[in-house]
Design an enzyme around this catalytic site. Structure first.
Site, PDB file in Angstrom:
ATOM      1  N   THR A   1      54.117 -13.338   6.928  1.00 24.57           N
ATOM      2  CA  THR A   1      54.838 -12.656   5.843  1.00 24.57           C
ATOM      3  C   THR A   1      54.991 -13.533   4.601  1.00 24.57           C
ATOM      4  OG1 THR A   1      56.979 -13.444   6.621  1.00 24.57           O
ATOM      5  CG2 THR A   1      56.213 -11.356   7.517  1.00 24.57           C
TER       6      THR A   1
ATOM      7  N   THR B   1      53.652 -12.371   1.177  1.00 26.76           N
ATOM      8  CA  THR B   1      54.458 -11.264   0.635  1.00 26.76           C
ATOM      9  C   THR B   1      55.732 -11.799  -0.007  1.00 26.76           C
ATOM     10  OG1 THR B   1      53.566  -9.701   2.217  1.00 26.76           O
ATOM     11  CG2 THR B   1      55.706  -9.157   1.285  1.00 26.76           C
TER      12      THR B   1
ATOM     13  N   GLY C   1      22.157   7.087 -14.312  1.00 24.67           N
ATOM     14  CA  GLY C   1      21.840   5.686 -14.530  1.00 24.67           C
ATOM     15  C   GLY C   1      21.382   5.427 -15.948  1.00 24.67           C
TER      16      GLY C   1
ATOM     17  N   CYS D   1      22.146  13.904 -13.771  1.00 28.48           N
ATOM     18  CA  CYS D   1      22.009  13.265 -15.083  1.00 28.48           C
ATOM     19  C   CYS D   1      20.647  12.576 -15.205  1.00 28.48           C
ATOM     20  CB  CYS D   1      23.189  12.328 -15.333  1.00 28.48           C
ATOM     21  SG  CYS D   1      23.482  12.132 -17.095  1.00 28.48           S
TER      22      CYS D   1
ATOM     23  N   HIS E   1      27.692  15.526 -14.577  1.00 30.97           N
ATOM     24  CA  HIS E   1      28.086  14.768 -13.377  1.00 30.97           C
ATOM     25  C   HIS E   1      29.064  15.606 -12.538  1.00 30.97           C
ATOM     26  CE1 HIS E   1      26.416  10.770 -14.309  1.00 30.97           C
ATOM     27  NE2 HIS E   1      26.570  11.130 -15.572  1.00 30.97           N
TER      28      HIS E   1
ATOM     29  N   GLU F   1      29.969  15.204  -9.616  1.00 27.40           N
ATOM     30  CA  GLU F   1      30.783  14.401  -8.681  1.00 27.40           C
ATOM     31  C   GLU F   1      32.187  14.143  -9.204  1.00 27.40           C
ATOM     32  OE1 GLU F   1      28.194  13.357 -10.442  1.00 27.40           O
ATOM     33  OE2 GLU F   1      28.265  11.218 -10.919  1.00 27.40           O
TER      34      GLU F   1
END
Ligand code: GLN
Length: 548
Positions: free
Chosen positions: A188, A191, A353, A380, A516, A518
């Site tokens: 821990t 953290t 791309g 594309c 696009h 997606e």
């Protein structure tokens, strides 16, 4: 009154703050709340449009045409929220605004400083995303606490609580509780250090989300709580899960929704997560399997195709199928030919791309898909190359894109000087200097579909809207000759000038789109083109192996 949840990250980067913020948003939305998410990025680029996908992953595009951080993609996939220009600010954008104001004389002779001018601008940016009809705005701060770059953002969110009241702000800190194998223990200390660092700058986190490999035992949660000055129930374990879409369910199981209710006095019904349960169930227990080749250039860094990868998973969800992705390097196709790399796959996808590297390999993949009747999806650049391939090998043209060969005898893909933007009602123009860099066609554009096509069958609608990010377009001079050779222009801009979708006759499923898709696919609403492509690929596989 909008309530704010600020999400910071500590210990190491790449803990998945974007997913954490998104999953929290999903959980709150499942309680019937209206939620939006904003990302504040510490880098100095004004937007990520110019960042290399190798370094930074995908550039996500919003409906209003902003190029943003890929975390906005997660936000949209996990919620019904749609992002816009106000949902992503970078240090660069903040400084740009401040310097513009300074040049305009807005600061009336004052010395312009990080505190208060930059921090005020950041607070302004946060407010700009807090539409009055929202219940909750979640703000994710990029980077890791302790970075020099994120300090102004942290100072701004510290001040923010002072302005809008304690009861309206929650600080959530995401950390790592590593399991040290040699000691057989979870640790821990990182953290604690990270929380100390936050407290040094005046932020006491209200909730800790601890990324762990194994469940965090109650006494360890207590230990963290005592050290970090937190309520015992405010330490939540964020256990690794099989699919990211399980994170909202994992948070619910940990009681995070009740904790948020209590801390922000949300007083609403428990979250209805049935839709997420069915998404996770379909991902974990699919009936079928299918393999899709993604032929690209950035195959080394999968984050450069993040939305694409997710959209393919969504297409799988819609078809009850697990989608295996075969990442194929386009240059390897140039060297070894398509047969050896593509023979085993059920569908072929060439994504978007920029740049010439690998282009001929991608064209070889298109030809392979066309001739062998393997389902093909070109996005594309993948659409542009499909057009070039058919022009070359079906119509006998010496075709290319002027992006790759400015002198090509048949510039079938070229730079359009003017086009009509139906979204803004304005004619967009490309000037000589903008041809070098800017002026991409960006954001949502309407598209009209032709009946009786794969596109029409998939969408089941006549007019659709999809997001773009490209400079080059199909050259209408070649429309007729392509049509004579079996190319169908199934999607056009409403004025008929911009070619948005092409298909092939006499092929089970061959479709290229200039946009696009997606970016708009969600696990709970898989995108129609991905659904149709996966369906066609499954069908192709089953025709081949009927028993599978
Ligand atoms: N390079 C091509 C263009 O600019 C395609 C871009 C893309 O695939 N996003 O038009």
């Amino acid at each position: 009154m909008v309530k704010y949840i600020f999400v910071t990250g500590g210990v190491v980067s790449a803990l998945g703050k974007g997913i954490a913020a998104s999953a929290m948003a999903a959980l709150l939305e499942a309680k019937g709340l209206k939620v939006a998410i904003q990302k504040l990025d510490p880098y100095i680029n004004v937007d990520p449009g110019t960042l290399s996908p190798f370094e930074h992953g995908e550039v996500f595009v919003t409906d209003d045409g902003c190029e943003t951080d890929l975390d906005l993609g997660h936000y949209e996939r996990f919620t019904s929220f749609r992002s816009s220009v106000v949902n992503n600010y970078t240090t660069g954008k903040i400084y740009f605004n401040v310097i513009t104001k300074e040049r305009r004389g807005d600061y009336l002779g004052a010395t312009v400083q990080v505190v208060p001018h930059i921090t005020d601008e950041i607070k302004e940016a946060i407010r700009s995303a807090a539409a009055p009809d929202l219940d909750i705005l979640i703000v994710e701060i990029g980077g890791t606490v302790g970075d020099i770059e994120s300090l102004p953002f942290l100072e701004a969110i510290r001040q923010f609580r002072y302005h809008v009241g304690k009861e309206n702000v929650l600080y959530v800190h995401l950390t790592l509780v590593p399991f040290i194998r040699s000691a057989g223990e979870m640790k821990t200390k990182p953290t604690q250090h990270s929380v100390n660092e936050l407290r040094e700058i005046g932020i006491q986190p209200d909730v800790l989300l601890c990324r762990t490999e194994r469940p965090l035992p109650a006494e360890m949660k207590r230990k963290i709580a005592i050290h970090c000055n937190l309520d015992a129930d405010a330490v939540v374990s964020a256990l690794d899960v099989e699919t990211v879409y399980e994170v909202p369910l994992a948070y619910k199981a940990e009681g995070l929704d009740r904790l948020l209710d209590k801390k922000l006095q949300l007083n609403v019904t428990p979250p209805d997560t049935t839709a997420w349960e069915s998404v996770v169930d379909r991902i974990k227990h699919p009936k079928h399997e299918v393999t899709i080749a993604i032929v690209g250039k950035y195959v080394g860094l999968k984050d450069s195709y993040k939305s694409l990868e997710e959209a393919l998973i969504h297409g799988g969800i819609a078809n009850n199928a697990r989608v295996h992705l075969a990442w194929v390097d386009a240059e390897a196709i140039e060297k070894n030919g398509p047969e050896s790399l593509l023979a085993e796959v059920d569908g072929i996808l060439v994504p978007g791309g920029f740049g010439i590297r690998g282009v001929e390999g991608k064209i070889m993949a298109v030809r392979y898909a066309r001739e062998k009747k393997v389902p093909y999806f070109g996005i594309c650049l993948g659409m542009q190359l499909a057009v070039i391939e058919t022009a070359r090998n079906l119509c006998g043209l010496r075709a290319h894109s002027t992006e790759f060969d400015p002198q090509t005898p048949d510039p079938i893909i070229y730079l359009m000087e003017k086009w009509f933007n139906h979204r803004t009602g304005m004619v967009e123009e490309r000037t000589a200097e903008s041809q070098m860099g800017g002026t991409m066609r960006l954001g949502a554009y309407p598209c009209v579909l032709q009946e009786g096509t794969h596109a029409f069958a998939a969408y089941g609608a006549r007019e659709i809207s999809e997001r773009h990010r490209h400079r080059y377009e199909f050259n209408n001079k070649y429309r007729e000759v392509l049509e004579q050779h079996g190319v169908i222009f199934s999607g056009l801009s409403p004025d008929g000038e911009l070619c948005e979708i092409v298909e092939l006759k006499d092929h089970p499923w061959f479709l290229g789109c200039q946009f696009h898709p997606e970016f708009k696919s969600r696990p709970r609403e898989p995108h129609p083109l991905f659904t149709a492509f996966i369906e066609a690929s499954l069908k192709a596989k089953m025709d081949f192996f009927p028993e599978s």
